[in-house]
Design a protein around this motif. Structure first.
Motif, PDB file in Angstrom:
ATOM      1  N   VAL A  32      -4.968  56.964  19.302  1.00 33.19           N
ATOM      2  CA  VAL A  32      -5.856  55.839  19.583  1.00 33.19           C
ATOM      3  C   VAL A  32      -7.294  56.327  19.712  1.00 33.19           C
ATOM      4  O   VAL A  32      -8.229  55.718  19.170  1.00 33.19           O
ATOM      5  CB  VAL A  32      -5.404  55.118  20.865  1.00 33.19           C
ATOM      6  N   SER A  33      -7.483  57.439  20.426  1.00 31.38           N
ATOM      7  CA  SER A  33      -8.827  57.995  20.587  1.00 31.38           C
ATOM      8  C   SER A  33      -9.434  58.389  19.247  1.00 31.38           C
ATOM      9  O   SER A  33     -10.614  58.131  18.993  1.00 31.38           O
ATOM     10  CB  SER A  33      -8.767  59.212  21.514  1.00 31.38           C
ATOM     11  N   ALA A  34      -8.617  59.003  18.384  1.00 30.27           N
ATOM     12  CA  ALA A  34      -9.118  59.414  17.067  1.00 30.27           C
ATOM     13  C   ALA A  34      -9.513  58.200  16.231  1.00 30.27           C
ATOM     14  O   ALA A  34     -10.531  58.231  15.521  1.00 30.27           O
ATOM     15  CB  ALA A  34      -8.054  60.230  16.346  1.00 30.27           C
ATOM     16  N   ARG A  35      -8.734  57.126  16.306  1.00 29.31           N
ATOM     17  CA  ARG A  35      -9.058  55.924  15.542  1.00 29.31           C
ATOM     18  C   ARG A  35     -10.332  55.266  16.059  1.00 29.31           C
ATOM     19  O   ARG A  35     -11.145  54.766  15.281  1.00 29.31           O
ATOM     20  CB  ARG A  35      -7.883  54.945  15.604  1.00 29.31           C
ATOM     21  N   ILE A  36     -10.500  55.263  17.389  1.00 29.29           N
ATOM     22  CA  ILE A  36     -11.717  54.681  17.955  1.00 29.29           C
ATOM     23  C   ILE A  36     -12.935  55.490  17.519  1.00 29.29           C
ATOM     24  O   ILE A  36     -13.978  54.934  17.134  1.00 29.29           O
ATOM     25  CB  ILE A  36     -11.621  54.634  19.491  1.00 29.29           C
ATOM     26  N   THR A  37     -12.799  56.823  17.547  1.00 28.31           N
ATOM     27  CA  THR A  37     -13.905  57.686  17.119  1.00 28.31           C
ATOM     28  C   THR A  37     -14.235  57.468  15.651  1.00 28.31           C
ATOM     29  O   THR A  37     -15.410  57.380  15.258  1.00 28.31           O
ATOM     30  CB  THR A  37     -13.548  59.164  17.360  1.00 28.31           C
ATOM     31  N   ALA A  38     -13.181  57.374  14.807  1.00 26.57           N
ATOM     32  CA  ALA A  38     -13.403  57.145  13.380  1.00 26.57           C
ATOM     33  C   ALA A  38     -14.075  55.795  13.132  1.00 26.57           C
ATOM     34  O   ALA A  38     -14.960  55.671  12.278  1.00 26.57           O
ATOM     35  CB  ALA A  38     -12.075  57.221  12.628  1.00 26.57           C
ATOM     36  N   ALA A  39     -13.658  54.772  13.895  1.00 23.53           N
ATOM     37  CA  ALA A  39     -14.257  53.450  13.735  1.00 23.53           C
ATOM     38  C   ALA A  39     -15.742  53.470  14.116  1.00 23.53           C
ATOM     39  O   ALA A  39     -16.585  52.869  13.454  1.00 23.53           O
ATOM     40  CB  ALA A  39     -13.503  52.428  14.583  1.00 23.53           C
ATOM     41  N   ARG A  40     -16.082  54.196  15.181  1.00 17.36           N
ATOM     42  CA  ARG A  40     -17.481  54.310  15.595  1.00 17.36           C
ATOM     43  C   ARG A  40     -18.309  55.014  14.524  1.00 17.36           C
ATOM     44  O   ARG A  40     -19.443  54.617  14.236  1.00 17.36           O
ATOM     45  CB  ARG A  40     -17.570  55.073  16.916  1.00 17.36           C
ATOM     46  N   GLU A  41     -17.720  56.070  13.938  1.00 13.08           N
ATOM     47  CA  GLU A  41     -18.441  56.795  12.887  1.00 13.08           C
ATOM     48  C   GLU A  41     -18.669  55.910  11.662  1.00 13.08           C
ATOM     49  O   GLU A  41     -19.746  55.948  11.049  1.00 13.08           O
ATOM     50  CB  GLU A  41     -17.664  58.052  12.510  1.00 13.08           C
ATOM     51  N   ARG A  42     -17.666  55.105  11.321  1.00  7.69           N
ATOM     52  CA  ARG A  42     -17.829  54.185  10.175  1.00  7.69           C
ATOM     53  C   ARG A  42     -18.922  53.162  10.445  1.00  7.69           C
ATOM     54  O   ARG A  42     -19.731  52.857   9.575  1.00  7.69           O
ATOM     55  CB  ARG A  42     -16.499  53.484   9.865  1.00  7.69           C
ATOM     56  N   ARG A  43     -18.946  52.634  11.666  1.00  2.61           N
ATOM     57  CA  ARG A  43     -19.980  51.650  12.002  1.00  2.61           C
ATOM     58  C   ARG A  43     -21.363  52.286  11.989  1.00  2.61           C
ATOM     59  O   ARG A  43     -22.338  51.688  11.547  1.00  2.61           O
ATOM     60  CB  ARG A  43     -19.692  51.025  13.372  1.00  2.61           C
ATOM     61  N   ALA A  44     -21.431  53.539  12.485  1.00  6.55           N
ATOM     62  CA  ALA A  44     -22.728  54.220  12.483  1.00  6.55           C
ATOM     63  C   ALA A  44     -23.209  54.465  11.060  1.00  6.55           C
ATOM     64  O   ALA A  44     -24.402  54.275  10.756  1.00  6.55           O
ATOM     65  CB  ALA A  44     -22.613  55.546  13.249  1.00  6.55           C
ATOM     66  N   ARG A  45     -22.301  54.857  10.161  1.00  4.63           N
ATOM     67  CA  ARG A  45     -22.688  55.064   8.764  1.00  4.63           C
ATOM     68  C   ARG A  45     -23.108  53.758   8.112  1.00  4.63           C
ATOM     69  O   ARG A  45     -24.067  53.712   7.326  1.00  4.63           O
ATOM     70  CB  ARG A  45     -21.524  55.701   7.991  1.00  4.63           C
ATOM     71  N   ALA A  46     -22.389  52.679   8.459  1.00  7.89           N
ATOM     72  CA  ALA A  46     -22.745  51.367   7.888  1.00  7.89           C
ATOM     73  C   ALA A  46     -24.118  50.931   8.339  1.00  7.89           C
ATOM     74  O   ALA A  46     -24.906  50.400   7.535  1.00  7.89           O
ATOM     75  CB  ALA A  46     -21.686  50.328   8.289  1.00  7.89           C
ATOM     76  N   ARG A  47     -24.435  51.164   9.619  1.00  9.37           N
ATOM     77  CA  ARG A  47     -25.767  50.798  10.105  1.00  9.37           C
ATOM     78  C   ARG A  47     -26.845  51.630   9.432  1.00  9.37           C
ATOM     79  O   ARG A  47     -27.932  51.130   9.106  1.00  9.37           O
ATOM     80  CB  ARG A  47     -25.818  50.960  11.629  1.00  9.37           C
ATOM     81  N   SER A  48     -26.546  52.915   9.210  1.00  9.91           N
ATOM     82  CA  SER A  48     -27.527  53.774   8.554  1.00  9.91           C
ATOM     83  C   SER A  48     -27.789  53.326   7.123  1.00  9.91           C
ATOM     84  O   SER A  48     -28.934  53.271   6.665  1.00  9.91           O
ATOM     85  CB  SER A  48     -27.025  55.222   8.565  1.00  9.91           C
ATOM     86  N   LEU A  49     -26.705  52.972   6.402  1.00 13.64           N
ATOM     87  CA  LEU A  49     -26.863  52.495   5.035  1.00 13.64           C
ATOM     88  C   LEU A  49     -27.627  51.172   4.996  1.00 13.64           C
ATOM     89  O   LEU A  49     -28.462  50.951   4.111  1.00 13.64           O
ATOM     90  CB  LEU A  49     -25.490  52.327   4.382  1.00 13.64           C
ATOM     91  N   ALA A  50     -27.347  50.298   5.978  1.00 12.01           N
ATOM     92  CA  ALA A  50     -28.048  49.016   6.028  1.00 12.01           C
ATOM     93  C   ALA A  50     -29.540  49.219   6.303  1.00 12.01           C
ATOM     94  O   ALA A  50     -30.394  48.551   5.727  1.00 12.01           O
ATOM     95  CB  ALA A  50     -27.420  48.135   7.118  1.00 12.01           C
ATOM     96  N   ALA A  51     -29.841  50.177   7.165  1.00 13.13           N
ATOM     97  CA  ALA A  51     -31.248  50.457   7.461  1.00 13.13           C
ATOM     98  C   ALA A  51     -31.960  51.020   6.244  1.00 13.13           C
ATOM     99  O   ALA A  51     -33.126  50.674   5.981  1.00 13.13           O
ATOM    100  CB  ALA A  51     -31.341  51.445   8.636  1.00 13.13           C
ATOM    101  N   LEU A  52     -31.296  51.866   5.487  1.00 14.35           N
ATOM    102  CA  LEU A  52     -31.900  52.422   4.275  1.00 14.35           C
ATOM    103  C   LEU A  52     -32.110  51.347   3.221  1.00 14.35           C
ATOM    104  O   LEU A  52     -33.101  51.361   2.466  1.00 14.35           O
ATOM    105  CB  LEU A  52     -31.016  53.545   3.718  1.00 14.35           C
ATOM    106  N   ALA A  53     -31.149  50.411   3.152  1.00 19.25           N
ATOM    107  CA  ALA A  53     -31.240  49.360   2.147  1.00 19.25           C
ATOM    108  C   ALA A  53     -32.416  48.417   2.410  1.00 19.25           C
ATOM    109  O   ALA A  53     -32.999  47.854   1.476  1.00 19.25           O
ATOM    110  CB  ALA A  53     -29.942  48.565   2.080  1.00 19.25           C
ATOM    111  N   THR A  54     -32.765  48.260   3.695  1.00 15.60           N
ATOM    112  CA  THR A  54     -33.885  47.371   4.022  1.00 15.60           C
ATOM    113  C   THR A  54     -35.206  48.108   3.943  1.00 15.60           C
ATOM    114  O   THR A  54     -36.272  47.498   3.961  1.00 15.60           O
ATOM    115  CB  THR A  54     -33.693  46.796   5.448  1.00 15.60           C
TER     116      THR A  54
END
Length: 353
Positions: free
Chosen positions: A331-353
C-alpha cells in the motif's frame, strides 16, 4: 520479483544496503518500527495494569527469546527470497531428542554432549531443507511446509506421548533467572550475542550484502560472482542450529520435553520478521527492524494476556499483524508511486503552459 534485473542494477541494490548517514536514520523504516514499539510500550504502561514493572519486563523478554533466536536466520533467509516454515518443528524435534537422551541413565553424566547432539540434529534438519531448496531447486514454501510436518512427526516418534521433566534444577533455574534489579533474563545476554553476530554478518560483510543481491535478483546476482545456492544452503543449516538452541531453551524454561514443544511458534516468527521490515519478496530488511518486530509482537500479546483476553484472540492478533506486515509495504509503495505520477503530471502541465 523481476527476472530482468541486470548486474549493474544488482550492484546498485547492494550499494543501497550500505549503512546510511545518521541524519537519514531517524526517517528510515527501521526508525518507524522502533517508534511504533516505543508507542506501544508507553500505551501499555499507561492503560494495562501491572505492565510497567520489573516482573513484566522479565516475563515479556523470556517469552521473546525463542522467537528472537529463530527470527535471526529467518530474516536472512527471507531477504534471499526464500522462507523456512519448519523452524518450530526443528526446535520441537531437538527438544524431543533432549528429553530422550536425558532419560537414558548413562547420558546424564555429560550435559554438554547431549546439547551438542541436539544442535547437530538441528543442523541436519537445516541441511535437509537446504539440500532440497538450494541443490535440488525445489520451492522453499513447499519444502518447509512438508518438513514442518515431517520433523514434528519425527518428534512424536522419538519421544511418543511421554513428557520428560526431571532436568537439573540448576539448569532450569538458570534458564528462568533474571539480572537483579532490571528484570532482563540472564539468557538474554547470550541471545544479544547471537543478534550481534547476525547483525554484523548481514550489514557489514560481503556475504551479508550478497544476500540482498540474491533476493533482489538471483539470476543477475550470479553474473557478479555470487553463489546463491551455497549461501542459501548454509543459511538453512544456521536456521536449523539456532532453532535447535531455541528448542533447548524452551525445554529448560518449562522443565518439560514433549513432542509438541514449540508448536505453532513459526507463525509468530514469520510475523515478527515481516513486521520488522523484511520484504516477503526478498532484497530488503534489517536486524534492527526484526528485533523491534519481535518485541512488538510480544508486547502486544503480553498486554492482551494481562488484559485477560483468551489465547484465541492472541492468535487472531498475531495473524492480523502478519497480514498487516505484508499488505502495508504494498500500500505504501502504491501511494508513493501515485504521488510521483501526480508530481510528474503537474510538471508536464506546467511546461505545457
Amino acid at each position: 520479483m523481476s527476472d530482468t534485473k541486470t548486474a549493474p542494477e544488482v550492484r546498485a541494490a547492494v550499494a543501497a544496503t550500505a549503512p546510511r548517514a545518521p541524519r537519514r536514520l531517524w526517517r528510515s523504516r527501521d526508525a518507524t518500527i522502533v517508534y511504533a514499539l516505543v508507542l506501544i510500550v508507553v500505551l501499555a504502561a499507561i492503560f494495562i495494569p501491572y505492565f510497567a514493572s520489573v516482573t513484566t519486563v522479565s516475563f515479556l523478554l523470556i517469552d521473546a527469546i525463542p522467537i528472537l533466536l529463530m527470527a535471526m536466520p529467518m530474516a536472512l533467509i527471507i531477504i534471499t527470497g526464500e522462507i523456512d516454515l519448519s523452524v518450530a518443528s526443528t526446535a520441537g524435534l531437538s527438544a524431543a531428542v533432549l528429553g530422550v537422551l536425558w532419560q537414558q541413565s548413562d547420558a546424564k553424566g555429560n550435559v554438554a554432549v547431549i546439547f551438542l547432539v541436539c544442535l547437530l540434529v538441528g543442523a541436519a534438519c537445516g541441511a535437509f531443507n537446504g539440500f532440497l531448496i538450494a541443490v535440488v531447486g525445489l520451492p522453499s514454501l513447499a519444502v518447509t511446509i512438508g518438513t514442518l510436518a515431517l520433523f514434528r512427526g519425527l518428534a512424536l516418534v522419538v519421544i511418543g506421548d511421554n513428557a520428560v521433566a526431571d532436568f537439573p534444577v540448576s539448569l532450569t533455574t538458570f534458564a528462568t533467572s533474571s539480572i537483579p534489579g532490571i528484570g532482563v533474563p540472564t539468557v538474554m545476554v547470550f541471545v544479544l550475542v547471537v543478534v550481534g553476530i547476525f547483525a554484523v554478518l548481514l550489514h557489514f560483510t560481503p556475504f551479508g550484502r550478497s544476500l540482498f543481491a540474491i533476493g533482489y535478483s538471483p539470476e543477475a546476482s550470479s553474473f557478479v560472482g555470487i553463489r546463491a545456492g551455497r549461501s542459501k544452503f548454509w543459511l538453512y543449516v544456521a536456521s536449523g542450529v539456532i532453532s535447535s538452541a531455541a528448542g533447548l531453551f524452551w525445554v529448560l524454561r518449562y522443565s518439560s520435553a514433549q513432542s509438541d514443544s514449540v508448536q505453532g511458534l513459526e507463525l509468530s516468527v514469520v510475523a515478527a520478521v515481516l513486521l520488522g521490515g523484511v520484504s516477503i519478496f526478498g532484497g530488503s530488511g534489517s536486524i534492527v527492524g526484526v528485533v523491534a518486530g519481535v518485541l512488538i509482537i510480544r508486547t502486544v500479546n503480553y498486554s492482551l494476556q494481562l488484559g485477560g483476553l483468551p489465547d484465541t484472540v492472541l492468535t487472531i492478533v498475531t495473524g492480523g499483524l502478519l497480514v498487516l506486515s505484508v499488505v502495508a509495504p504494498s500500500v505504501s509503495a502504491r501511494i508513493t508511486a501515485a504521488r510521483e505520477r501526480r508530481a510528474r503530471a503537474r510538471s508536464l502541465a506546467a511546461l505545457a503552459t
